[in-house]
Design an enzyme around this catalytic site. Structure first.
Site, mmCIF file in Angstrom:
data_model
loop_
_atom_site.group_PDB
_atom_site.id
_atom_site.type_symbol
_atom_site.label_atom_id
_atom_site.label_comp_id
_atom_site.label_asym_id
_atom_site.label_seq_id
_atom_site.Cartn_x
_atom_site.Cartn_y
_atom_site.Cartn_z
ATOM 1 N N ASP A 1 0.858 -1.177 0.000
ATOM 2 C CA ASP A 1 0.000 0.000 0.000
ATOM 3 C C ASP A 1 0.905 1.240 0.000
ATOM 4 O OD1 ASP A 1 -2.144 1.705 0.005
ATOM 5 O OD2 ASP A 1 -3.177 0.775 1.679
HETATM 6 C C1 NOJ Z 1 -4.041 3.926 0.008
HETATM 7 C C2 NOJ Z 1 -5.222 3.048 0.206
HETATM 8 O O1 NOJ Z 1 -5.132 2.390 1.447
HETATM 9 C C3 NOJ Z 1 -5.410 2.013 -0.895
HETATM 10 O O2 NOJ Z 1 -6.672 1.426 -0.719
HETATM 11 C C4 NOJ Z 1 -5.266 2.631 -2.241
HETATM 12 O O3 NOJ Z 1 -5.452 1.670 -3.242
HETATM 13 C C5 NOJ Z 1 -3.906 3.275 -2.358
HETATM 14 N N1 NOJ Z 1 -3.758 4.310 -1.339
HETATM 15 C C6 NOJ Z 1 -3.665 3.904 -3.721
HETATM 16 O O4 NOJ Z 1 -4.423 5.043 -3.864
#
Ligand code: NOJ
Length: 725
Positions: A267
């Site tokens: 993430d």
């Molecule tokens: C953080 C989020 O937790 C995740 O769900 C998302 O896909 C990513 N950022 C990319 O934007």
């Protein structure tokens, strides 16, 4: 001579091997990098492609993406970039695309086929826009409602989440990944991310690995079985070990044990998080090593990873086999997707007409109709009686696109643009009701009443005056974008601002009070449950929430949504998920009811269904059998409808403590007024597994109660007994 990796007639494995052999260490580590276009300058973005062979970008659209792709194709090996985006409810970051309800709202439909179609529509629109990969679906379980991201989940149940996730993955990935309109799906956030103690986002999940396997793994297992191309590792730690650095759950469990063949992306800045948030690494080299060893293949937005990993791999501290494994997985997906064979998109697409087209909007409307849950309907308040001639629509969410949309649309991401005007016509609750009222010669008045966040911003007297001349009052309340999403956990789930005061004042008018809830997640609304004449839960319903709700209000559509999540009386009653463990002395807080306000699986219809004749194909079976469970369901009321038959199982005696009941099957089916349908649900006995004290997944012999009915409440369920021998 042509290279093998460029030759379409070769197998993916041959092409990957050939390409990998040609790559330098720099190029390999470059492929592991996912760069955020919003976090670097244009020049830096170009350099990541031309000088370091970056593998992927996220949140890059249109001409920018095409420009970077052209640069990538002009590099030494010409490895195409993979473009990812959070298209989690349609291609919703793109203004003009079809916007579906949030996952939580979608799950209310209990309709895997419509959800598969939503995935298909999303894939067509994302690919038409030249992108390849959606960071969806979310398989986190929404068990502590204080968590800010409940809206993104399919609710609280592992089985329902797994089934719906598999459906949407199928929709995204299509029949073959190489089809022009297929995109990669991403099962996230692996694993137990929603279980942060206290509902705290990205905090520690204070649970054992046994619990991970029992509760949180099953939906991800279904995602692997559905051949989900990618997984995203989650932000939080499990019992003190950050998932980013957790070899046990990533490399061992996901890759070795479940046999996941795709790649894992971290993430957002998770690798840096090991240093700055979780303090398990003192520097980037340690963080990079931990992330690779654990089993992350692609690194989202921690650009310093590149130099650190390059140094460590050069010195042999990170074994080059681990780098090769990561790159092999990434390249495999690039080949399977067809990136080397025409899906690299360096020109504007010819099929951009697909984005937000009539056919796609029709899918969104169909799904939205099934996503609305009728929670109360005293004295058949709904559908509205013919004598209603004047409706007052009141409340801060009646005409509020931002609240209606909720999180992860172009209004909120990648940067908030609250004032951007939607290119597609949106039906708010006010405009949806007005449209259908007008056709019937009914007049509509409107007053906002109050704000959701600011207690001082209210005109209750004005709202009451507006309501006082109407035949019925429809109050549209709930929460707002500021109360949902990352960094937005809530301690208090009561209606905020002056909404409670507004409702109580409207009730005083003595008119039938219909409440429409527009909210990211369940709120603690005992007053509403007790005092409203009818209640519709719509969550964040996207483009068509207002239209679908109005159709229900006027009786054009019979509601069929059921809750995928339980509602509490009070924030202090949490957690209230139905599949809890037995053994709590007293089974309740002394100052709270024993049951949730609304239970998992619950939802009313304008008609009523009667369940009878529960029957099992065999009452004794072995662990490899499949038992067919059948039940007769009669539509006793005046409306045709769709009913979701739910099958729960209770393990009577087990070696570890198991939940009081667990969903293990369901079937949504149309039943005409007066008709009796025999509904059959197959129950593979392997679904009756427990995770024993040694973390083994086993089906233990003994008795299991098979419980079938319209929702999860004991009093709603018929019972039979199955013996596993
Ligand atoms: C953080 C989020 O937790 C995740 O769900 C998302 O896909 C990513 N950022 C990319 O934007």
């Amino acid at each position: 001579m042509g290279c093998i990796y460029k030759d379409k007639t070769r197998t993916v494995a041959e092409r990957v091997n050939d390409l990998l052999e040609r790559m330098t260490l720099e190029e390999k580590i470059g492929q592991m990098m996912q760069i955020s276009f919003t976090s670097v300058s244009r020049k830096e973005a170009e350099e990541w492609v031309t000088e370091r062979c970056a593998g992927s970008f996220l949140h890059t659209l249109g001409d920018d993406a095409r420009h970077l792709q052209k640069l990538a194709l002009s590099t030494r090996l010409g490895i195409p970039l993979l473009f990812g985006i959070d298209a989690v409810r349609g291609h919703a970051l793109h203004n003009g695309a079809t916007i579906f309800p949030t996952q939580l709202a979608m799950a209310c439909s209990w309709n895997p086929e419509l959800i598969r179609m939503a995935g298909r529509v999303t894939a067509r629109e994302v690919s038409a826009d030249g992108l390849h990969w959606t960071f969806s679906p979310i398989l986190c379980l929404g068990r502590d409602l204080r968590w800010g991201r409940i809206n993104e989940t399919f609710g609280e149940d592992p089985y329902l989440t797994g089934v719906l996730a598999a459906s949407i993955i199928q929709g995204y990935q299509g029949d073959s990944l190489s089809d022009a309109d297929s995109i990669l799906a991403c099962a996230k956030h692996y694993i137990a991310y929603g279980e942060g103690t206290g509902g705290r986002d990205a905090y520690d999940s204070q649970i054992s690995i046994r619990k991970v396997r029992e509760v949180f793994l099953p939906p991800f297992r279904k995602a692997v079985e559905a051949r989900c191309a990618t997984f995203m590792s989650s932000y939080q730690s499990i019992d003190g070990t950050p998932v980013t650095a957790n070899k046990k759950v990533l490399r061992k469990l996901l890759k070795d044990e479940l046999g996941f063949e795709g790649f894992v992306v971290t993430d957002w800045d998770n690798t840096l998080s090991l240093i700055v948030n979780q303090h398990v690494a003192g520097d980037m080299e340690t963080a990079a090593r931990k992330a690779v060893e654990a089993g992350n293949d692609m690194i989202m937005n921690t650009n310093a990873f590149y130099d650190a990993a390059l140094k460590l791999a050069g010195e042999g501290v990170i074994p080059v086999e681990l780098i090769d494994d990561a790159v092999r997985r990434i390249l495999k997906m690039k080949f399977e997707l067809g990136l080397f064979d025409g899906k690299a998109y360096t020109q504007p697409g010819t099929n951009t007409d697909a984005i937000g087209c009539e056919e796609h909007l029709a899918v969104a409307l169909d799904l939205t109709r099934e996503c609305i849950v009728l929670l109360e309907n005293r004295n058949n308040t709904l559908p509205l009686a013919e004598m209603v001639k004047k409706i007052a629509v009141i409340g801060p969410n009646a005409d509020n696109i931002q609240s209606q949309f909720g999180d992860w649309t172009f209004l909120s991401h990648p940067t908030p643009k609250p004032h951007e005007v939607p290119k597609l016509p949106v039906r708010t609750f006010l405009s949806g009701i007005m449209e259908l009222a007008e056709k019937r010669g009914i007049s509509v008045t409107y007053h906002r009443g109050c704000d959701i966040m600011n207690k001082d911003d209210e005109d209750i007297a004005g709202a009451v005056e507006c309501a006082s001349t109407a035949d019925v009052v429809i109050a549209v309340v709930g929460d707002c974008l500021e109360q949902n999403g990352e960094y937005k956990d809530r301690a208090d789930l009561a209606l905020s601002g002056s909404q409670q005061k507004l409702l109580e004042s409207l009730k005083q008018c003595g008119k039938p009070l219909i409440v429409i809830l527009v909210n990211g997640k369940p709120l603690a609304i005992p007053w509403v449950a007790k005092n409203a004449d009818a209640v519709l839960e719509t969550f964040n319903s996207g483009l068509f929430g207002g239209k679908a709700a109005a159709e229900i209000i006027f009786g054009e559509v019979n509601p069929s949504g059921k809750l995928p999540i339980s509602f509490p009386y009070h924030s202090g009653q949490l957690p209230v998920y139905y599949n809890h463990l037995p053994g709590w002395h007293g089974g309740r807080y002394m100052d709270m009811p024993e049951k949730p306000l609304y239970s998992f699986g619950y939802g009313l219809s304008f008609t009523s269904y009667e369940y009878s004749n529960l029957h099992l194909s065999h009452t004794a079976c072995s662990a490899d059998d499949t038992v067919t469970v059948s039940v007769d369901v009669t539509n006793k009321g005046p409306y045709d409808g769709k009913e979701t038959v739910q099958l729960y199982v209770k393990d009577v005696i087990s070696s570890v403590v198991t939940p009081v009941k667990q969903l293990k099957g369901f079937m949504k089916t149309e039943i005409k007024s007066g008709e009796t349908k025999t509904v059959k649900i197959d129950l593979p006995v392997r679904e009756l597994f427990i995770i024993d004290e040694n973390e083994n997944q086993v089906v233990e012999p003994g008795e299991f109660e098979i419980l079938v009915g319209p929702d999860s409440r004991d009093e709603s369920l018929l019972k039979a007994v199955l013996t596993v021998v």
